[in-house]
Design a protein around this motif. Structure first.
Motif, PDB file in Angstrom:
ATOM      1  N   PHE A  55       5.649 -16.487 -89.504  1.00 13.14           N
ATOM      2  CA  PHE A  55       6.750 -15.557 -89.760  1.00 13.14           C
ATOM      3  C   PHE A  55       7.192 -14.841 -88.489  1.00 13.14           C
ATOM      4  O   PHE A  55       8.361 -14.499 -88.341  1.00 13.14           O
ATOM      5  N   TRP A  56       6.266 -14.602 -87.563  1.00 14.21           N
ATOM      6  CA  TRP A  56       6.638 -14.014 -86.273  1.00 14.21           C
ATOM      7  C   TRP A  56       7.633 -14.932 -85.562  1.00 14.21           C
ATOM      8  O   TRP A  56       8.658 -14.468 -85.042  1.00 14.21           O
ATOM      9  N   ALA A  57       7.342 -16.226 -85.538  1.00 12.32           N
ATOM     10  CA  ALA A  57       8.245 -17.179 -84.887  1.00 12.32           C
ATOM     11  C   ALA A  57       9.597 -17.212 -85.591  1.00 12.32           C
ATOM     12  O   ALA A  57      10.648 -17.267 -84.939  1.00 12.32           O
ATOM     13  N   PHE A  58       9.583 -17.169 -86.918  1.00 12.14           N
ATOM     14  CA  PHE A  58      10.837 -17.177 -87.668  1.00 12.14           C
ATOM     15  C   PHE A  58      11.675 -15.940 -87.355  1.00 12.14           C
ATOM     16  O   PHE A  58      12.864 -16.036 -87.047  1.00 12.14           O
ATOM     17  N   PHE A  59      11.052 -14.758 -87.449  1.00  9.77           N
ATOM     18  CA  PHE A  59      11.805 -13.531 -87.190  1.00  9.77           C
ATOM     19  C   PHE A  59      12.240 -13.423 -85.739  1.00  9.77           C
ATOM     20  O   PHE A  59      13.313 -12.915 -85.446  1.00  9.77           O
ATOM     21  N   HIS A  60      11.421 -13.910 -84.814  1.00  6.03           N
ATOM     22  CA  HIS A  60      11.822 -13.896 -83.405  1.00  6.03           C
ATOM     23  C   HIS A  60      13.054 -14.771 -83.209  1.00  6.03           C
ATOM     24  O   HIS A  60      13.996 -14.382 -82.509  1.00  6.03           O
ATOM     25  N   SER A  61      13.052 -15.956 -83.813  1.00  7.43           N
ATOM     26  CA  SER A  61      14.200 -16.852 -83.666  1.00  7.43           C
ATOM     27  C   SER A  61      15.442 -16.303 -84.350  1.00  7.43           C
ATOM     28  O   SER A  61      16.558 -16.504 -83.873  1.00  7.43           O
ATOM     29  N   SER A  62      15.252 -15.617 -85.477  1.00  4.09           N
ATOM     30  CA  SER A  62      16.428 -15.131 -86.200  1.00  4.09           C
ATOM     31  C   SER A  62      16.974 -13.826 -85.620  1.00  4.09           C
ATOM     32  O   SER A  62      18.178 -13.597 -85.660  1.00  4.09           O
ATOM     33  N   LEU A  63      16.113 -12.979 -85.071  1.00  2.88           N
ATOM     34  CA  LEU A  63      16.587 -11.698 -84.542  1.00  2.88           C
ATOM     35  C   LEU A  63      17.061 -11.796 -83.096  1.00  2.88           C
ATOM     36  O   LEU A  63      17.863 -10.970 -82.658  1.00  2.88           O
ATOM     37  N   ALA A  64      16.564 -12.780 -82.363  1.00  2.00           N
ATOM     38  CA  ALA A  64      16.982 -12.968 -80.975  1.00  2.00           C
ATOM     39  C   ALA A  64      17.204 -14.459 -80.713  1.00  2.00           C
ATOM     40  O   ALA A  64      16.414 -15.104 -80.031  1.00  2.00           O
ATOM     41  N   PRO A  65      18.273 -15.030 -81.283  1.00  6.34           N
ATOM     42  CA  PRO A  65      18.506 -16.470 -81.096  1.00  6.34           C
ATOM     43  C   PRO A  65      18.803 -16.802 -79.638  1.00  6.34           C
ATOM     44  O   PRO A  65      19.464 -16.048 -78.934  1.00  6.34           O
ATOM     45  N   THR A  66      18.294 -17.923 -79.208  1.00  3.95           N
ATOM     46  CA  THR A  66      18.437 -18.321 -77.807  1.00  3.95           C
ATOM     47  C   THR A  66      19.762 -19.035 -77.571  1.00  3.95           C
ATOM     48  O   THR A  66      20.463 -19.423 -78.497  1.00  3.95           O
ATOM     49  N   VAL A  67      20.078 -19.206 -76.298  1.00  3.83           N
ATOM     50  CA  VAL A  67      21.322 -19.871 -75.908  1.00  3.83           C
ATOM     51  C   VAL A  67      21.306 -21.334 -76.335  1.00  3.83           C
ATOM     52  O   VAL A  67      22.337 -21.905 -76.680  1.00  3.83           O
ATOM     53  N   GLU A  68      20.110 -21.944 -76.363  1.00  6.85           N
ATOM     54  CA  GLU A  68      20.008 -23.368 -76.709  1.00  6.85           C
ATOM     55  C   GLU A  68      20.489 -23.665 -78.123  1.00  6.85           C
ATOM     56  O   GLU A  68      20.948 -24.771 -78.401  1.00  6.85           O
ATOM     57  N   ILE A  69      20.408 -22.699 -79.027  1.00  7.22           N
ATOM     58  CA  ILE A  69      20.896 -22.929 -80.395  1.00  7.22           C
ATOM     59  C   ILE A  69      22.235 -22.248 -80.628  1.00  7.22           C
ATOM     60  O   ILE A  69      22.658 -22.087 -81.759  1.00  7.22           O
ATOM     61  N   SER A  84      -8.194 -16.536 -90.430  1.00 10.27           N
ATOM     62  CA  SER A  84      -7.425 -17.555 -89.716  1.00 10.27           C
ATOM     63  C   SER A  84      -6.177 -17.947 -90.503  1.00 10.27           C
ATOM     64  O   SER A  84      -5.118 -18.193 -89.911  1.00 10.27           O
ATOM     65  N   GLU A  85      -6.270 -18.000 -91.835  1.00 10.94           N
ATOM     66  CA  GLU A  85      -5.087 -18.299 -92.642  1.00 10.94           C
ATOM     67  C   GLU A  85      -4.059 -17.178 -92.538  1.00 10.94           C
ATOM     68  O   GLU A  85      -2.857 -17.434 -92.426  1.00 10.94           O
ATOM     69  N   VAL A  86      -4.513 -15.941 -92.567  1.00 12.90           N
ATOM     70  CA  VAL A  86      -3.598 -14.806 -92.423  1.00 12.90           C
ATOM     71  C   VAL A  86      -2.907 -14.859 -91.065  1.00 12.90           C
ATOM     72  O   VAL A  86      -1.687 -14.666 -90.957  1.00 12.90           O
ATOM     73  N   MET A  87      -3.655 -15.151 -90.010  1.00  6.44           N
ATOM     74  CA  MET A  87      -3.072 -15.225 -88.673  1.00  6.44           C
ATOM     75  C   MET A  87      -2.077 -16.379 -88.557  1.00  6.44           C
ATOM     76  O   MET A  87      -1.066 -16.274 -87.857  1.00  6.44           O
ATOM     77  N   PHE A  88      -2.346 -17.494 -89.261  1.00  8.59           N
ATOM     78  CA  PHE A  88      -1.401 -18.601 -89.260  1.00  8.59           C
ATOM     79  C   PHE A  88      -0.062 -18.156 -89.841  1.00  8.59           C
ATOM     80  O   PHE A  88       0.996 -18.420 -89.266  1.00  8.59           O
ATOM     81  N   PHE A  89      -0.101 -17.456 -90.977  1.00 13.46           N
ATOM     82  CA  PHE A  89       1.145 -17.010 -91.592  1.00 13.46           C
ATOM     83  C   PHE A  89       1.816 -15.919 -90.771  1.00 13.46           C
ATOM     84  O   PHE A  89       3.041 -15.855 -90.693  1.00 13.46           O
ATOM     85  N   VAL A  90       1.044 -15.069 -90.133  1.00 12.50           N
ATOM     86  CA  VAL A  90       1.627 -14.060 -89.238  1.00 12.50           C
ATOM     87  C   VAL A  90       2.370 -14.757 -88.105  1.00 12.50           C
ATOM     88  O   VAL A  90       3.510 -14.402 -87.778  1.00 12.50           O
ATOM     89  N   ALA A  91       1.745 -15.769 -87.501  1.00  9.17           N
ATOM     90  CA  ALA A  91       2.391 -16.494 -86.403  1.00  9.17           C
ATOM     91  C   ALA A  91       3.635 -17.227 -86.884  1.00  9.17           C
ATOM     92  O   ALA A  91       4.664 -17.263 -86.193  1.00  9.17           O
TER      93      ALA A  91
END
Length: 127
Positions: free
Chosen positions: A83-97, A74-81
């Motif tokens: 960093f997944w959110a971080f990389f998703h936001s950084s590689l495909a930034p949305t119009v809102e930001i 569960s701790e590994v999955m927390f960190f995966v989620a």
């Protein structure tokens, strides 16, 4: 319940202490004391059950192992989620930001300064 109340008291006491409210130190100390007492009693009971009473049969030991494995997963999955959110936001930034990363108005830290030193300390402590 006692441990949960200790966590609540230490959280409220920590916030009160950081904002220099009267009684913040007392509330924080009381909460941490409650948590430490809960930990002491919990592990005392676990040791008694396993050593003196013989309740930790092979089935219980397997259950404890599975519980620890599931906790680590569960701790590994927390960190995966995370960093997944971080990389998703950084590689495909949305119009809102503003469709740029980092968003406009955010000052970025130099990654080769303190963050690099902290990473080296973390990795070397694991070795």
């Amino acid at each position: 319940i006692f441990g949960s109340l200790g966590a609540l008291a230490s959280t409220i006491g920590g916030v009160m202490y950081m904002h220099s409210y009267t009684g913040g130190t007392l509330c924080l100390s009381l909460g941490l004391g409650m948590i430490l007492y809960t930990m002491f009693v919990w592990w005392r009971d676990v040791i008694r059950e396993s050593t003196y009473e013989g309740y930790h049969t092979s089935v219980v030991q397997v259950g404890l192992r599975y519980g620890m494995i599931l906790f680590i997963v569960s701790e590994v999955m927390f960190f995966v989620a995370f960093f997944w959110a971080f990389f998703h936001s950084s590689l495909a930034p949305t119009v809102e930001i503003g469709a740029i990363w980092p968003p406009k108005g955010i000052d970025v830290l130099d990654p080769w300064g303190i963050p690099f030193l902290n990473t080296l300390i973390l990795l070397s402590s694991g070795a």
